[in-house]
Design a protein around this motif. Structure first.
Motif, mmCIF file in Angstrom:
data_model
loop_
_atom_site.group_PDB
_atom_site.id
_atom_site.type_symbol
_atom_site.label_atom_id
_atom_site.label_comp_id
_atom_site.label_asym_id
_atom_site.label_seq_id
_atom_site.Cartn_x
_atom_site.Cartn_y
_atom_site.Cartn_z
ATOM 1 N N LEU A 1 -8.290 -16.964 -6.827
ATOM 2 C CA LEU A 1 -9.411 -17.026 -7.770
ATOM 3 C C LEU A 1 -9.743 -15.598 -8.174
ATOM 4 C CD1 LEU A 1 -11.699 -19.585 -5.934
ATOM 5 C CD2 LEU A 1 -10.449 -19.963 -8.039
ATOM 6 N N PRO A 2 -9.273 -15.184 -9.341
ATOM 7 C CA PRO A 2 -9.474 -13.786 -9.719
ATOM 8 C C PRO A 2 -10.936 -13.493 -10.049
ATOM 9 C CG PRO A 2 -8.410 -14.977 -11.493
ATOM 10 C CD PRO A 2 -8.619 -15.956 -10.391
ATOM 11 N N VAL A 3 -11.694 -13.181 -9.020
ATOM 12 C CA VAL A 3 -13.099 -12.832 -9.241
ATOM 13 C C VAL A 3 -13.219 -11.320 -9.274
ATOM 14 C CG1 VAL A 3 -15.417 -12.906 -8.258
ATOM 15 C CG2 VAL A 3 -13.962 -14.905 -8.123
ATOM 16 N N ALA A 4 -13.797 -10.822 -10.317
ATOM 17 C CA ALA A 4 -14.048 -9.388 -10.389
ATOM 18 C C ALA A 4 -15.386 -9.216 -11.074
ATOM 19 C CB ALA A 4 -12.965 -8.707 -11.197
ATOM 20 N N SER B 1 5.045 -2.500 -5.940
ATOM 21 C CA SER B 1 3.796 -2.881 -5.262
ATOM 22 C C SER B 1 3.204 -4.132 -5.902
ATOM 23 C CB SER B 1 2.780 -1.739 -5.238
ATOM 24 O OG SER B 1 2.650 -1.174 -6.495
ATOM 25 N N LEU B 2 3.371 -4.279 -7.223
ATOM 26 C CA LEU B 2 2.870 -5.508 -7.860
ATOM 27 C C LEU B 2 3.659 -6.713 -7.363
ATOM 28 C CD1 LEU B 2 2.167 -4.572 -11.594
ATOM 29 C CD2 LEU B 2 0.548 -4.990 -9.765
ATOM 30 N N GLU C 1 0.827 -1.215 0.000
ATOM 31 C CA GLU C 1 0.000 0.000 0.000
ATOM 32 C C GLU C 1 0.857 1.260 0.000
ATOM 33 O OE1 GLU C 1 -3.026 0.252 -0.533
ATOM 34 O OE2 GLU C 1 -3.784 -1.767 -0.203
ATOM 35 N N THR D 1 2.296 -7.601 -3.865
ATOM 36 C CA THR D 1 0.927 -8.078 -3.664
ATOM 37 C C THR D 1 0.822 -9.502 -4.180
ATOM 38 O OG1 THR D 1 0.372 -6.951 -5.722
ATOM 39 C CG2 THR D 1 -0.377 -5.912 -3.706
ATOM 40 N N THR D 2 -0.010 -10.251 -3.491
ATOM 41 C CA THR D 2 -0.170 -11.663 -3.868
ATOM 42 C C THR D 2 -1.265 -11.783 -4.908
ATOM 43 O OG1 THR D 2 0.226 -12.057 -1.547
ATOM 44 C CG2 THR D 2 -0.448 -13.955 -2.853
ATOM 45 N N PRO D 3 -0.973 -12.450 -6.018
ATOM 46 C CA PRO D 3 -2.052 -12.651 -6.990
ATOM 47 C C PRO D 3 -3.199 -13.423 -6.363
ATOM 48 C CG PRO D 3 0.065 -13.227 -7.952
ATOM 49 C CD PRO D 3 0.302 -13.003 -6.488
ATOM 50 N N ALA D 4 -4.410 -12.979 -6.669
ATOM 51 C CA ALA D 4 -5.577 -13.652 -6.105
ATOM 52 C C ALA D 4 -5.639 -15.086 -6.605
ATOM 53 C CB ALA D 4 -6.846 -12.899 -6.505
#
Lengths: 535, 370
Positions: A530-533, A521-522, A496, A525-528
């Motif tokens: 299950l990439p739900v959007a 920052s990328l 953040e 951050t941990t990739p989701a």
């Protein structure tokens, strides 16, 4: 097993070439090597036989046995299958094939072989036991119990059956009955593995005397096992014998430095220092080993992880660890009390909780547990009761606000504001309010809370973050960048902060710095999973 | 406080609507009295049209202008009286008769049927459904690419184990508020859903906050340009990315949520900010450099060539005034830049295609850059 192979050799031997190297002679040499345990030589000799005559069933079958003994399961299974193609239906071969799958850990494959053997010979107790063990492993606990129960009643002296039945009962959640069976195996069979399991189970069932006794017997049988020392340590811990517990924890760690519970327990009883960080690293390591796949281990892991995180002041992360129990509807008074303690941000170690605080912790813990279990309306009622009963309890509104924030941010803001009415200098409440307003694109509203948070807790990177972002977004990029850079120094691993810096640099024309911060920052951050959007 | 902040602080959820007398003045000014039940905010658009006729006429016809459709005004459902698809053990049907559409899901034994009140999206369409006091995002959506129903984008991992769960993804209050906040105007007030004041689609005041002050002062001053809403066109690219990203997803949101992989091609502000050429202060790169939100997006690739050449033209070859920091000139072509440098990306479900806004020298078979 040897008898089975030799039988196959006698029954299946076929004509071998008469000229050149004598395959029968080589076969005999291979069998001798196998019998004296020289599996590498045996394998090489059996392969020689197969090279000379690929149709020798006995050579394939025996090579399979040797390869499995060497841990080369897939190759062994392939040899059994070749042998079975030549001698279809051979029960000894199918039993060996099933055992190879079993040793490999392919319990579905093993179950298929054992089930077919069981169908042909329902009275074969060895096959039943193996089949039931496989069923337990693949989660078909009900089927395993149905299979084992009548047989165990009819054969009370068959300890293999008792062991399988005990394990199936444990997996079915019938631990007390399972413990009885495992104890029987331990005592009658003088079985070390059973003593260890019985000690663990007795501990989990709060049968402390029994747990201590079983653990001591296991240590007498083999003093180099870590687990029984851990059980003894926990017994001492519960009894308030801190010195004794510490000695046993250290013994467990000396034997096996990866015994995470010992490390965590030591961390929970010692001052916050490197020990705590080390405990968390051990938790991560343990999780990466996927040893937590067993529910019992997972519970222990999560519980102690939460306590360690709380000791580090990472209360939100600790609640996250506790949320797992709520999602599984696993509840116990001790757990609820700890959720309450952690939710209200009390750092007092569990054993030093004062009696008068217990009802507060239980009330807060029950409400939080309900919310985390998805029972939001019940949780709301419990929180309202909590607020009525303990109107001035610090951090109670903060706890509810935190829980609400992900789903109902407006209500969360109201709770944070309520918290500030009780304790205007609460840095966390100020930080959360500033953050909530920033996330609503209302930096003007965020700024005053961010200033207060920074004033109250300048050592916290998040207080620097919210102030930095509030300043940047209200037009004071220069000062804002200063606070964000300070935050990054305090906590360089917080994505953040790098997101905030990227924005600050981008707005002030520092294109390359902004790009660097975005990449950072990328990275952090941990990739989701299950990439739900939503669309 | 710069323009971004001014507009952000007047984000719909922070709008402070003035007294009824203000509305009455505006109604009087536009010379029409609304019929019973007609919601007052529509008149803001009418009022805007007096001075901004071009924008006011075109914007409502754009996909943003039609981001939310109500029963009776949904050409997609009107032209598809019965849509059906089977997904696992469940069969979904969207049936439309006399301007009324019903979404139903059945497991062959039991059926749940829910009237469709809210249709989100103008091309691909997803329905927001109310059932037993809860809101659900429909598990299936309409896709023009197959002219039929399939699993809603992003919901592929949901495995419903009950008929109720098969309706769709259960939404939290934050989710519902976010859906309406982007697809409608004046749907959210003080952070709370306000369906009574909702106007479907993105209307003038959705983006141009401060509109009511502007209109009132226009009336009071007899038409002088006073109290103009903050000009969004003056926001720098970083700010406008965050402004548009409130609905199209900001860079920080995508980064924070960990939405990696091809699925994030839908989130243009995120992709654009990852471009090497993105510069938060250079107006030649940014949402508004290429797109006019009052117009339907231009599908002719050559339309965007001048935008690229604003930076990537050989010295002296551009009719644009000289600017600093000219970028490399493409050695391959001088037109249809986007076909190579913003390759089309198909989402994993194969149902939707997006131009990848991460501008780059895209190499064949390269992995999708996150």
């Amino acid at each position: 097993m040897g008898a089975v192979c030799l039988l196959i050799a006698c029954l299946s031997w076929v004509r071998l070439a008469a000229q050149g190297p004598d395959p029968q002679q080589i076969f005999q040499e291979a069998a001798q090597a196998q019998q004296r345990g020289d599996f590498a030589l045996a394998a090489s000799k059996y392969l020689d036989v197969i090279r000379l005559d690929p149709n020798v069933v006995a050579a394939h079958a025996n090579l399979g046995v040797v390869l499995v003994s060497l841990g080369r399961f897939d190759e062994g299974i392939a040899e059994y299958q070749i042998a079975l193609s030549e001698a279809p239906g051979s029960s000894p071969l199918r039993l060996n094939l099933g055992l190879a799958y079993y040793k490999k850990g392919d319990f579905s494959g093993a179950a298929a072989e054992f089930a077919s053997l069981h169908k042909e010979d329902p009275g074969n107790l060895r096959v039943v036991t193996l089949l039931a063990n496989c069923q337990v492993q693949v989660g078909l606990v009900g089927q395993a119990l149905a299979l084992l129960k009548p047989l165990a009643e009819d054969n009370p002296d068959n300890l293999d059956l008792e062991w399988a039945f005990g394990n199936a009962l444990i997996r079915a959640g019938e631990s007390p009955e399972g413990l009885k069976r495992i104890q029987k195996v331990a005592e009658r069979g003088h079985n070390l593995e059973a003593y260890q399991l019985a000690a663990d189970l007795a501990l989990g069932l709060a049968q402390y005397d029994q747990a201590r006794e079983q653990a001591k017997t296991a240590i007498q049988m083999n003093p180099d096992l870590a687990r029984p020392h851990l059980v003894l340590a926990m017994m001492d811990d519960f009894a308030g014998n801190e010195k004794g517990a510490e000695i046993e924890y250290h013994k467990a760690l000396e034997i096996d430095p990866k015994v995470f519970q010992a490390r965590i327990q030591l961390a929970n009883t010692s001052p916050i220092d490197r020990q705590v960080e080390k405990a968390l690293q051990t938790v991560d390591g343990y999780r990466s080993l996927q040893a937590s796949s067993q529910l019992h281990n997972e519970q222990v892991l999560r519980y102690h992880e939460a306590l360690v995180l709380a000791r580090l002041g990472r209360f939100q992360d600790a609640l996250q660890a506790f949320a797992w129990f709520a999602s599984k509807k696993i509840s116990a008074p001790e757990l609820i009390e700890q959720i309450g303690r952690v939710g209200l941000r009390r750092t007092v170690p569990p054993k030093y909780i004062r009696e008068k605080d217990k009802s507060l912790f239980m009330a807060a813990g029950s409400a939080a547990f309900r919310y985390m279990a998805g029972q939001e309306s019940e949780a709301r009622e419990l929180f309202h009761k909590l607020f009525q009963q303990f109107p001035n309890a610090p951090n109670a509104h903060l706890l509810y606000g935190h829980l609400l924030y992900g789903r109902e941010s407006e209500l969360a803001i109201q709770e944070f504001q309520q918290e500030l009415k009780i304790a205007p200098s609460n840095a966390d409440a100020n930080m959360m309010l500033a953050w909530a307003y920033l996330m609503q694109n209302d930096p003007s509203a965020a700024l005053s809370y961010a200033k207060k948070a920074e004033q109250e807790a300048p050592e916290l990177p998040v207080s620097q973050l919210v102030l930095g972002r509030s300043l940047v977004e209200t037009g004071d990029a220069e000062n804002g960048t200063h606070y964000l850079e300070k935050a990054a120094q305090l906590d360089p691993g917080n994505p953040e902060i790098h997101i905030g810096l990227a924005q600050a640099y981008s707005e002030t024309g520092r294109k390359e710095d902004a790009r660097h911060e975005r990449m950072e920052s990328l990275r952090l951050t941990t990739p989701a999973a299950l990439p739900v959007a939503n669309p | 406080m710069n323009a971004w902040k001014a507009s952000a602080s007047l984000h719909p959820r922070h709008c402070r609507w003035q007294t009824l007398s203000v509305v009455a003045i505006i109604l009087f000014w536009v010379g029409s009295v609304p019929a019973a039940g007609q919601v007052a905010p529509q008149n803001f658009s009418s009022a805007c049209a007096r001075c901004h006729p071009k924008e006011a006429a075109s914007e409502p016809t754009t996909p943003m202008g039609r981001a939310l459709e109500l029963p009776g005004a949904n050409p997609t459902l009107a032209s598809h009286p019965k849509l059906t698809v089977r997904k696992g053990p469940y069969t979904y049907t969207v049936q439309t008769e006399e301007n009324k559409s019903v979404y139903s899901v059945t497991d062959g034994i039991h059926t749940i049927a829910i009237p469709i009140r809210w249709s989100f999206g103008e091309g691909a369409q997803t329905w927001l459904l109310e059932h037993n006091g809860e809101y659900y995002e429909s598990l299936v959506s309409y896709y023009p690419s197959i002219d039929g129903l399939d699993i809603t984008t992003g919901d592929g991992s949901l495995k419903p184990d009950t008929l109720e769960a098969a309706i769709g993804r259960k939404l939290s209050n934050n989710d519902v508020t976010a859906c309406f906040d982007c697809h409608a105007t004046k749907a959210v007030s003080n952070g709370q859903l306000s369906l009574a004041t909702l106007e479907p689609g993105v209307r003038c005041e959705h983006c141009h906050t401060g509109l009511e002050n502007h209109l009132v002062s226009q009336i009071q001053s007899g038409g002088d340009i006073v109290s103009a809403p903050p000009s969004l066109g003056r926001l720098n690219p970083e700010e406008i990315s965050r402004f548009c990203g409130q609905c199209h997803r900001t860079w920080e949101l995508v980064a924070r949520r960990g939405w990696r992989g091809v699925i994030n091609a839908r989130f243009q502000p995120y992709r654009l900010a990852n471009s090497k050429c993105f510069d938060g202060t250079d107006h030649r790169i940014g949402c508004l450099a290429c797109h006019d939100p009052h117009q339907t997006v231009v599908r002719d690739d050559t339309f965007y060539d001048p935008k690229c050449l604003a930076c990537h033209a050989a010295s002296g070859s551009s009719s644009l005034p000289p600017r600093p920091a000219r970028a490399k000139v493409c050695p391959v072509a001088k037109s249809n830049c986007v076909t190579c440098h913003m390759p089309k990306v198909r989402l994993p479900n194969g149902l939707m295609t997006f131009y990848d806004h991460q501008i780059r020298v895209a190499k064949p078979n390269e992995p999708y850059p996150n």
